[in-house]
Design a protein around this motif. Structure first.
Motif, mmCIF file in Angstrom:
data_model
loop_
_atom_site.group_PDB
_atom_site.id
_atom_site.type_symbol
_atom_site.label_atom_id
_atom_site.label_comp_id
_atom_site.label_asym_id
_atom_site.label_seq_id
_atom_site.Cartn_x
_atom_site.Cartn_y
_atom_site.Cartn_z
ATOM 1 N N THR A 11 0.827 -1.203 0.000
ATOM 2 C CA THR A 11 0.000 0.000 0.000
ATOM 3 C C THR A 11 0.863 1.255 0.000
ATOM 4 O OG1 THR A 11 -1.713 -1.155 1.258
ATOM 5 C CG2 THR A 11 -1.831 1.244 1.212
ATOM 6 N N ALA A 12 0.633 2.111 -0.982
ATOM 7 C CA ALA A 12 1.320 3.402 -1.040
ATOM 8 C C ALA A 12 0.591 4.379 -0.122
ATOM 9 C CB ALA A 12 1.351 3.937 -2.464
ATOM 10 N N ILE A 13 1.262 4.806 0.930
ATOM 11 C CA ILE A 13 0.669 5.745 1.885
ATOM 12 C C ILE A 13 0.954 7.187 1.472
ATOM 13 C CG2 ILE A 13 0.554 6.434 4.305
ATOM 14 C CD1 ILE A 13 -0.458 3.616 3.739
ATOM 15 N N LEU A 14 2.185 7.464 1.044
ATOM 16 C CA LEU A 14 2.594 8.786 0.573
ATOM 17 C C LEU A 14 3.263 8.617 -0.786
ATOM 18 C CD1 LEU A 14 4.167 10.112 3.906
ATOM 19 C CD2 LEU A 14 1.912 10.707 2.979
ATOM 20 N N ASP A 15 2.922 9.489 -1.708
ATOM 21 C CA ASP A 15 3.387 9.353 -3.087
ATOM 22 C C ASP A 15 4.066 10.655 -3.534
ATOM 23 O OD1 ASP A 15 3.814 8.672 -5.723
ATOM 24 O OD2 ASP A 15 1.704 8.792 -6.306
ATOM 25 N N HIS A 16 5.384 10.719 -3.387
ATOM 26 C CA HIS A 16 6.183 11.863 -3.851
ATOM 27 C C HIS A 16 5.612 13.198 -3.340
ATOM 28 C CE1 HIS A 16 8.673 9.345 -6.422
ATOM 29 N NE2 HIS A 16 7.572 8.742 -6.806
#
Length: 254
Positions: free
Chosen positions: A28-33
């Protein structure tokens, strides 16, 4: 020296630079760039849906979670003090812990069962006075209302006097009197040049009290002055998103 005097001499707060900060837990991507800057001495609000990564971003700033990208604190001089006020306090309400006991445990090196040390007693008393809890110092923490416990959490965030203060939904449990206390504190922090990074769901309060707002739903959707950021169109796009939530330390990645 009182807490107010400590705040007055605390010095300019740092800038905070988030540059391409990403966080993935499992699949799961929690924060993306995530990229944005917090200007020194300002009140900067983070808004967004539950599961959007706000609390996770705060935990990366506090060094509690691994991340990719760069996160930089830009101090004007020597690194200063970072204060943190969590969203809620989880504890056994049956514990015979008074407000003074809690403050001693959080604010001094001396074991809490030995009582308040002379070094911290004055500062703790002043901090409780500022949040309107001076007359409830001998009450058990478990006997306090949710709003009263939140005021105690605000008080512990004042000791030692911070240059950067991180607030995770501090208004969530406050009653009207507590909200007024918080707003007075926020005004004093801004006047003293303390940098405040503030997660908040009350958008009317954000528009009225913050200098700058970042909308976060895994990625930055907007980053503007509070006076212009919270348009109906932006809020619709922000809160119509449904980011996948992941459990982080038994709580949601808000």
């Amino acid at each position: 020296m009182t807490v107010a005097q400590h705040i007055a001499i605390a010095g300019q707060g740092p800038g905070v630079d988030f540059a391409d900060v990403s966080l993935t837990l499992g699949r799961t991507a929690i924060l993306d760039h995530v990229t944005f800057k917090v200007r020194p001495g300002t009140v900067h609000a983070l808004v967004g849906p539950n599961g959007g990564g706000k609390s996770s971003l705060i935990k990366t700033l506090l060094g509690q979670m691994p991340h990719q990208g760069q996160l930089t604190l830009e101090w004007a001089g020597a690194p200063g003090v970072i204060g943190y006020v969590p969203q809620a306090l989880e504890f056994d309400r049956g514990l015979p812990m008074t407000v003074d006991d809690f403050m001693a445990a959080m604010c001094q090196r001396r074991p809490a069962f030995l009582g308040l040390s002379r070094h911290y007693a004055g500062a703790i008393g002043d901090a409780l006075e500022r949040v309107g809890m001076q007359d409830k110092r001998k009450r058990r923490m478990g006997a306090l209302s949710g709003g009263e416990r939140q005021r105690v959490l605000l008080a512990q965030g004042l000791i030692p006097a911070p240059q950067l203060l991180v607030l995770d939904e501090p208004m969530s449990a406050l009653d009207e009197a507590g909200i007024q206390v918080f707003e007075r504190l926020l005004f004093a922090w801004r006047q003293a040049g303390i940098t405040v990074l503030w997660i908040e769901h009350d958008l009317e309060a954000v528009k009225r009290l913050a200098d700058h707002v970042t909308g976060l739903s895994r990625r930055v959707l907007f980053d503007e002055p509070a006076a212009t950021a919270l348009t109906p169109e932006r809020l619709l796009s922000l809160f119509s998103a449904h980011p996948r939530a992941a459990d982080v330390d038994s709580g949601s990645a808000t």
